[in-house]
Design an enzyme around this catalytic site. Sequence first.
Site, mmCIF file in Angstrom:
data_model
loop_
_atom_site.group_PDB
_atom_site.id
_atom_site.type_symbol
_atom_site.label_atom_id
_atom_site.label_comp_id
_atom_site.label_asym_id
_atom_site.label_seq_id
_atom_site.Cartn_x
_atom_site.Cartn_y
_atom_site.Cartn_z
ATOM 1 N N ASP A 1 0.877 -1.160 0.000
ATOM 2 C CA ASP A 1 0.000 0.000 0.000
ATOM 3 C C ASP A 1 0.925 1.224 0.000
ATOM 4 O OD1 ASP A 1 -2.090 1.754 0.031
ATOM 5 O OD2 ASP A 1 -3.177 0.778 1.641
HETATM 6 C C1 BGC Z 1 -5.024 3.235 -0.015
HETATM 7 C C2 BGC Z 1 -5.039 2.252 -1.166
HETATM 8 C C3 BGC Z 1 -4.802 2.991 -2.455
HETATM 9 C C4 BGC Z 1 -3.490 3.752 -2.352
HETATM 10 C C5 BGC Z 1 -3.152 4.528 -3.606
HETATM 11 C C6 BGC Z 1 -3.798 4.114 -0.021
HETATM 12 O O1 BGC Z 1 -3.912 5.130 0.913
HETATM 13 O O2 BGC Z 1 -5.117 2.524 1.209
HETATM 14 O O3 BGC Z 1 -6.262 1.561 -1.209
HETATM 15 O O4 BGC Z 1 -4.806 2.093 -3.528
HETATM 16 O O5 BGC Z 1 -3.579 4.682 -1.289
HETATM 17 O O6 BGC Z 1 -4.016 5.589 -3.758
#
Ligand code: BGC
Length: 849
Positions: free
Chosen positions: A227
């Site tokens: 993530d």
């Molecule tokens: C989220 C993810 C997301 C990523 C990119 C993170 O803060 O938890 O679900 O894909 O950001 O935007």
Amino acid sequence: MKDLDEADLRSRVARLSLEQKVRLLTGADFWALYPEPDAGLRRVVTSDGPAGVRGETWDERDTSANVPSPTALAATWDCERVEAIGRLLAHEARRKGVDVLLAPTVNLHRTPFGGRHFECFSEDPLLTARIGVAYVRGLQDAGVGATVKHFIANDSETERMTVDVRVDERTLRELYLAPFEAIVREAGAWAVMAAYNGVNGSTMTENPLLRGILHNEWGYDGLVVSDWTAARSTVPAARAALDLAMPGPARRFGPWGDALVEAVRAGQVDEALIDDKVLRILRLAARVGGLDGGSHVPPPPVDIPRELRAAGAASFVLARNDGLLPLSRPELGRVAVIGPNAEVARTLGGGSATVFPPYTVSPLDGLRAAGLGVAFAPGTLGHLRTSAARAPWLLRPGGTGSGGAQVRFFSPSGDLVGTEQRDGAVFRWMSGFGSAGTRHAPEAIARLEISCVIQATEAGVYQLGVSGLGRFRLLADGTEVFDETLSMRPGADIAETLMAPPQRLAPLSLAAGQSVTVLLEHDVHSSPMAGFGTFLQLNLEVPHGTDDEEIAAAVALAAGSDVAVVVVGTTAEVESEGFDRTSLALPGRQDELVRRVAAANPRTVVVVNSGAPVLLPWAGEVAAVLLTWFGGQEFGNALADVLLGQAEPGGRLPTTWPASEDGLPSTQPDGGVLSYTEGLFIGYRGYDRDGREPLFPFGHGRGYTTWSYDSVTVDCDVPKPPGALLALSPGGPIPPDPPGGETTPPNPPGASVAVCVEVRNTGARPGREVVQVYASRPDSAVERPAKWLAGFAAVDADPGETVTVGILIPERAFQHWSDGTWTLEPGTFTLSAGSSSASLPLTSTVTLK
Ligand code: BGC
């Protein structure tokens, strides 16, 4: 999808130096991977997900089809429809130059307080798995990668970067891992995202579960991506089965880059591990057409409005109907459309899932377009924060353009280096400014100026202001309104900064038709988030009455109308990534509004526009309750179709709708630890155990016809759908489909149980029914839920028609996790069939050895 040439992929890895390989393991920028000509690798682009494909620009200049929220998709209980939505998203991805979608989110609805509840499918692992498999198939069959997220136990948001979730292995296997397992094994997901949180003492980007379960047990050959910013160490993360640290570049984000090269040289990380990570990146690239100028088959064109309108209607859950719905058009005089969510469509939840749709159809727009005689009263404010300025009040400088503003960018030496003409007042620049071709690094821009005109439509006090972080100076007609530095609440999450940054408003008294020239100046580096991105909005609250006045006007309107449609709900600022909800109540005085309108007009339909459950203390007092989720860009049209009976309210609850906040699992860690003390007993499993009554049970939803459940037969003939995961042995491969055959003979021995349910449409309209089968084991020696969803299927039938539907119950539905393996407790299981978890009129048994 043609088979991968693994030998070729390995030879490409072998061509690269250690530096070249390690460079590939961190993103090149916020959304893309590095290209590597020596490996024939082009730039591969990722994007959120899951309610649309955002692309690399995150504002109104690059719009995205906005599909209904994942809760809505799951509420369809319709795998074919969800697969078609996956294809639609693949089409969008290709249109926007995206190769890999950061979706679906298959964490579970452990509790409705979870901030990203709207973004996940269901409280039930089987329903989540089926919908997730369909979503991933739709995407990947069209050549776009899915990223199943967030692995694992990322079911709430509080302290999400650091929280350590403590969960016992049986619960982890039977609930939280189950959808990931089904998707990895059946749909062959090309990427999985490792979550921010830890599980049982180890952060997920370093957690042994990655290799132990994903690689070794499930035989996963895809990519594990962190993530965003979740990769936190050089050596442990590299030794774990994490392949790609996002975002990049490594000199700004992430712990790898040069430090990882050194760690390999120092013998702390085996180079073979690096090779495996690079191989997985190349495998992903090969799959999405990212090698050797490789291309992909363009997904077939889709009629997006039509498909989204139908999907919306298919997801709406008619939770209660005393006969008022469908509305009978010939008898319909004036329709009072009331409520804070009626005029502005709330089509999606907040955080990284936010996209900018090309248009939205609000409930008011939809009912007007259906040709109804509509009158509107907002009733009360549903939003807690002032929204972004918009048309007709917002105009570009000079009073031209509709709903726009001009942005001017200045360098540290004060030179004007760029301008943007914008069509809205929400600004999100991620790691740099400008667009392709005229890209400026974050440090190249010191100040920006936003200019526009605000024009009053009526006389009154307007509240004008800004939301964002750092120093802002606002001028109206050349006079300073404020000059202030806005700071985030200590400990706030980055997504909160995005969705609900601090807001500063100032009153402006305007005469009807009066215009004022507005200039907002922002010192970019006064924001602590500047290196990451600059997110700000110009906000405007237009004059309105007090809640008392607005409620009184709405009541008067309802009293004088044939029917009242009250649209209540939440917003993307209430339901969002980055924070959990602390209350399930509807914001503001919406409950009072509903009660008073219903008292004034017994023909009141309440439409609940939220991504997740909210409390509906008046549900028994109104004629009809329709739960519509965040309905995507076609929300209002779908709503008109359902209210007027042109479409069935096809949805069934993917999650128990609570009657109160009592007894729900908590999202609040204690000393950094969140213990899943409820174990297996989330959702309906918890209600059953505790003997609590929800407001609306899991699986519930009415159509516009009625059904009788006539018989259930076990061990009947049901063809196996191609690729279905019927038999599983731990660590074993997916049983292949026999060559040449579309389906296998029914009921491969020991693999599954086939159940046939006969239902009859006893009403006067054609309809669709979701037949649900639950398993139970009353005499079990093992602690179990009272019942659990074991299979489901939908049927369509005309009035008077009897249909028999076959449902295959996978072997796994009878197994439990014990002593490190899937175990079948021999004996007799009960199988109950019906229309919801609380209405199961048919029962049979099956004895398994
Ligand atoms: C989220 C993810 C997301 C990523 C990119 C993170 O803060 O938890 O679900 O894909 O950001 O935007």
